[in-house]
Design a protein around this motif. Structure first.
Motif, PDB file in Angstrom:
ATOM      1  N   ALA A  48       0.845  -1.195   0.000  1.00 10.52           N
ATOM      2  CA  ALA A  48       0.000   0.000   0.000  1.00 10.52           C
ATOM      3  C   ALA A  48       0.879   1.242   0.000  1.00 10.52           C
ATOM      4  O   ALA A  48       2.056   1.184   0.375  1.00 10.52           O
ATOM      5  CB  ALA A  48      -0.922   0.017   1.216  1.00 10.52           C
ATOM      6  N   ALA A  49       0.290   2.355  -0.424  1.00 15.76           N
ATOM      7  CA  ALA A  49       1.013   3.624  -0.416  1.00 15.76           C
ATOM      8  C   ALA A  49       0.034   4.768  -0.221  1.00 15.76           C
ATOM      9  O   ALA A  49      -1.152   4.642  -0.532  1.00 15.76           O
ATOM     10  CB  ALA A  49       1.795   3.813  -1.717  1.00 15.76           C
ATOM     11  N   ALA A  60      -2.366  -2.947  -3.152  1.00 14.95           N
ATOM     12  CA  ALA A  60      -2.262  -4.171  -3.920  1.00 14.95           C
ATOM     13  C   ALA A  60      -3.622  -4.862  -3.906  1.00 14.95           C
ATOM     14  O   ALA A  60      -4.363  -4.779  -2.919  1.00 14.95           O
ATOM     15  CB  ALA A  60      -1.202  -5.085  -3.322  1.00 14.95           C
ATOM     16  N   ASP A  61      -3.934  -5.552  -4.978  1.00 14.54           N
ATOM     17  CA  ASP A  61      -5.232  -6.218  -5.068  1.00 14.54           C
ATOM     18  C   ASP A  61      -5.426  -7.225  -3.928  1.00 14.54           C
ATOM     19  O   ASP A  61      -6.542  -7.418  -3.452  1.00 14.54           O
ATOM     20  CB  ASP A  61      -5.355  -6.937  -6.414  1.00 14.54           C
ATOM     21  CG  ASP A  61      -5.532  -5.964  -7.566  1.00 14.54           C
ATOM     22  OD1 ASP A  61      -5.321  -6.383  -8.717  1.00 14.54           O
ATOM     23  OD2 ASP A  61      -5.879  -4.790  -7.319  1.00 14.54           O
ATOM     24  N   ASP A  65      -9.121  -4.943   0.292  1.00 11.01           N
ATOM     25  CA  ASP A  65     -10.358  -5.029   1.077  1.00 11.01           C
ATOM     26  C   ASP A  65     -10.105  -5.306   2.550  1.00 11.01           C
ATOM     27  O   ASP A  65     -11.052  -5.363   3.345  1.00 11.01           O
ATOM     28  CB  ASP A  65     -11.257  -6.126   0.501  1.00 11.01           C
ATOM     29  CG  ASP A  65     -11.718  -5.826  -0.905  1.00 11.01           C
ATOM     30  OD1 ASP A  65     -11.830  -6.772  -1.705  1.00 11.01           O
ATOM     31  OD2 ASP A  65     -11.939  -4.633  -1.219  1.00 11.01           O
ATOM     32  N   ARG A  66      -8.824  -5.461   2.922  1.00 14.71           N
ATOM     33  CA  ARG A  66      -8.500  -5.847   4.287  1.00 14.71           C
ATOM     34  C   ARG A  66      -7.547  -4.873   4.986  1.00 14.71           C
ATOM     35  O   ARG A  66      -7.594  -4.746   6.207  1.00 14.71           O
ATOM     36  CB  ARG A  66      -7.858  -7.245   4.288  1.00 14.71           C
ATOM     37  CG  ARG A  66      -8.739  -8.319   3.669  1.00 14.71           C
ATOM     38  CD  ARG A  66      -8.080  -9.693   3.753  1.00 14.71           C
ATOM     39  NE  ARG A  66      -6.871  -9.770   2.930  1.00 14.71           N
ATOM     40  CZ  ARG A  66      -5.662 -10.070   3.398  1.00 14.71           C
ATOM     41  NH1 ARG A  66      -5.493 -10.316   4.675  1.00 14.71           N
ATOM     42  NH2 ARG A  66      -4.626 -10.125   2.581  1.00 14.71           N
ATOM     43  N   PHE A  67      -6.710  -4.216   4.223  1.00 17.01           N
ATOM     44  CA  PHE A  67      -5.705  -3.322   4.796  1.00 17.01           C
ATOM     45  C   PHE A  67      -6.077  -1.874   4.513  1.00 17.01           C
ATOM     46  O   PHE A  67      -6.729  -1.560   3.511  1.00 17.01           O
ATOM     47  CB  PHE A  67      -4.329  -3.600   4.193  1.00 17.01           C
ATOM     48  CG  PHE A  67      -3.717  -4.918   4.563  1.00 17.01           C
ATOM     49  CD1 PHE A  67      -4.414  -5.903   5.239  1.00 17.01           C
ATOM     50  CD2 PHE A  67      -2.386  -5.166   4.221  1.00 17.01           C
ATOM     51  CE1 PHE A  67      -3.834  -7.114   5.561  1.00 17.01           C
ATOM     52  CE2 PHE A  67      -1.782  -6.375   4.542  1.00 17.01           C
ATOM     53  CZ  PHE A  67      -2.513  -7.353   5.199  1.00 17.01           C
ATOM     54  N   SER A  68      -5.600  -1.004   5.393  1.00 17.45           N
ATOM     55  CA  SER A  68      -5.845   0.422   5.222  1.00 17.45           C
ATOM     56  C   SER A  68      -4.588   1.194   5.597  1.00 17.45           C
ATOM     57  O   SER A  68      -4.016   0.976   6.673  1.00 17.45           O
ATOM     58  CB  SER A  68      -7.014   0.855   6.114  1.00 17.45           C
ATOM     59  OG  SER A  68      -7.219   2.246   6.023  1.00 17.45           O
ATOM     60  N   ILE A 106       4.433   3.609  -8.629  1.00 19.61           N
ATOM     61  CA  ILE A 106       4.280   3.650  -7.182  1.00 19.61           C
ATOM     62  C   ILE A 106       4.394   2.274  -6.555  1.00 19.61           C
ATOM     63  O   ILE A 106       4.662   2.161  -5.365  1.00 19.61           O
ATOM     64  CB  ILE A 106       2.947   4.318  -6.814  1.00 19.61           C
ATOM     65  CG1 ILE A 106       3.010   4.971  -5.437  1.00 19.61           C
ATOM     66  CG2 ILE A 106       1.778   3.335  -6.862  1.00 19.61           C
ATOM     67  CD1 ILE A 106       1.861   5.905  -5.177  1.00 19.61           C
ATOM     68  N   ARG A 107       4.206   1.216  -7.342  1.00 13.56           N
ATOM     69  CA  ARG A 107       4.266  -0.142  -6.824  1.00 13.56           C
ATOM     70  C   ARG A 107       5.640  -0.794  -6.980  1.00 13.56           C
ATOM     71  O   ARG A 107       5.819  -1.937  -6.606  1.00 13.56           O
ATOM     72  CB  ARG A 107       3.199  -0.994  -7.521  1.00 13.56           C
ATOM     73  CG  ARG A 107       1.779  -0.608  -7.128  1.00 13.56           C
ATOM     74  CD  ARG A 107       0.747  -1.304  -7.989  1.00 13.56           C
ATOM     75  NE  ARG A 107      -0.611  -1.105  -7.496  1.00 13.56           N
ATOM     76  CZ  ARG A 107      -1.328  -0.013  -7.721  1.00 13.56           C
ATOM     77  NH1 ARG A 107      -0.822   0.972  -8.432  1.00 13.56           N
ATOM     78  NH2 ARG A 107      -2.556   0.089  -7.225  1.00 13.56           N
ATOM     79  N   ILE A 108       6.579  -0.073  -7.506  1.00 19.45           N
ATOM     80  CA  ILE A 108       7.896  -0.637  -7.801  1.00 19.45           C
ATOM     81  C   ILE A 108       8.869  -0.301  -6.673  1.00 19.45           C
ATOM     82  O   ILE A 108       9.078   0.873  -6.363  1.00 19.45           O
ATOM     83  CB  ILE A 108       8.429  -0.098  -9.134  1.00 19.45           C
ATOM     84  CG1 ILE A 108       7.450  -0.441 -10.260  1.00 19.45           C
ATOM     85  CG2 ILE A 108       9.818  -0.646  -9.431  1.00 19.45           C
ATOM     86  CD1 ILE A 108       7.811   0.175 -11.588  1.00 19.45           C
ATOM     87  N   PRO A 109       9.475  -1.294  -6.039  1.00 16.99           N
ATOM     88  CA  PRO A 109      10.375  -1.019  -4.909  1.00 16.99           C
ATOM     89  C   PRO A 109      11.516  -0.057  -5.242  1.00 16.99           C
ATOM     90  O   PRO A 109      11.860   0.796  -4.407  1.00 16.99           O
ATOM     91  CB  PRO A 109      10.903  -2.404  -4.537  1.00 16.99           C
ATOM     92  CG  PRO A 109       9.833  -3.352  -4.973  1.00 16.99           C
ATOM     93  CD  PRO A 109       9.275  -2.746  -6.227  1.00 16.99           C
TER      94      PRO A 109
END
Length: 125
Positions: A48-49, A60-61, A65-68, A106-109
């Protein structure tokens, strides 16, 4: 930017945890703050970001629905609230900071300039 992550631990499946990442050394107004995780034998993956200035969030998909993810500007801290944890969520979780990051990467380390030391989350079945 120095990042200090904490809050990991052992939790049963279905449980919850909140990870914290305290930042120091720079103002974060131009940064994106992210959470990544790395399980044994696997590559580091995006979780997440949040864009610090406006609060826009990205997930992330597998966790959306579970993390915030959220931030507290007064404490210069970013949090990751994790609900409905699954054994597959077991990993070392890292917080990271990226300067002027565009959405497309944004998803790339490798986009992230600064990393915290990681905190271990273990979810038992």
């Amino acid at each position: 930017v120095q990042l200090q992550a904490y809050g990991g631990g052992l939790v049963q499946a279905g449980g919850s945890l909140i990870l914290s990442c305290a930042a120091s050394g720079r103002t974060l107004s131009s940064y994106v703050m992210g959470w990544f995780r790395q399980a044994p034998g696997k590559e580091r993956e995006f979780v997440a970001a949040v864009r610090w200035s406006v609060g826009s969030t990205y997930y992330a998909d597998s966790v959306k629905d579970r993390f915030s993810i959220f931030r507290d500007k007064t404490k210069n801290t970013v949090y990751l609230r994790m609900n409905s944890l699954e054994p597959e969520d077991t990993a070392v979780y890292y917080c990271a900071a990226a300067l002027q990051c565009i959405i497309g990467i944004i998803r790339i380390p490798s986009t992230y300039n600064y990393w915290g030391q990681g905190t271990l989350v273990t979810v038992s079945s």
